[in-house]
Design an enzyme around this catalytic site. Sequence first.
Site, PDB file in Angstrom:
ATOM      1  N   GLN A   1       0.813  -1.220   0.000  1.00 49.69           N
ATOM      2  CA  GLN A   1       0.000   0.000   0.000  1.00 49.69           C
ATOM      3  C   GLN A   1       0.849   1.274   0.000  1.00 49.69           C
ATOM      4  OE1 GLN A   1      -2.717  -1.533   3.322  1.00 49.69           O
ATOM      5  NE2 GLN A   1      -4.017  -0.126   2.154  1.00 49.69           N
TER       6      GLN A   1
ATOM      7  N   HIS B   1      -3.717  -7.901   0.638  1.00 49.11           N
ATOM      8  CA  HIS B   1      -2.848  -6.961  -0.076  1.00 49.11           C
ATOM      9  C   HIS B   1      -1.542  -7.630  -0.500  1.00 49.11           C
ATOM     10  CE1 HIS B   1      -5.127  -3.288   0.285  1.00 49.11           C
ATOM     11  NE2 HIS B   1      -5.269  -3.458   1.586  1.00 49.11           N
TER      12      HIS B   1
END
Length: 178
Positions: A54, A149
């Site tokens: 991220q 993720h």
Amino acid sequence: MSVREVIRMGHPVLRQKAKPYPEEKIGTAEFVELIEDMHETLHEYGGIGLAAPQINVPYQIAIIEIPDSGTRYGDIPLMPFGVYINPTITTLHTQQAGYWEGCLSIPGIRGYVERPQHIRVEYTDDNVQRQSLEARGFLATVFQHEFDHLQGKLFIDHVSDPTMMAYEEEYMTYHLEN
């Protein structure tokens, strides 16, 4: 320490499987700086979890911290700051529950996602020790969300009913349970 930019949906790194983080690099100045930056970024953006991809770092590292139960996610269990390197998840029970998930990489949007509610997490910690823990309920959801993720997945990939997605304001007005 510095706050890093959280990349948003559409950035290619968010859709790539992250590389395992080399154990020999754990504890180096570069690693310590990365974890400090992730922690500061998490606080700045007001999240409870952050994965390295991220912030455009394509490694299998995630942090989770739920410092108090009064978050934007409602009344949830506390979780002290933790670093999870090269983690794996095993589902211990197939019972699922759903939560309205949000993500720092998809700002302003919530989606209803059902996930297994009893899991085991195995990982390497920031002291190069193998660890294992069990998580249930909302905490199990948090781990699954963050570790997705690391596999190039976002919570929207798990929304089975597209009518169960909303902008944050509409979620607060029409979907938030009082």
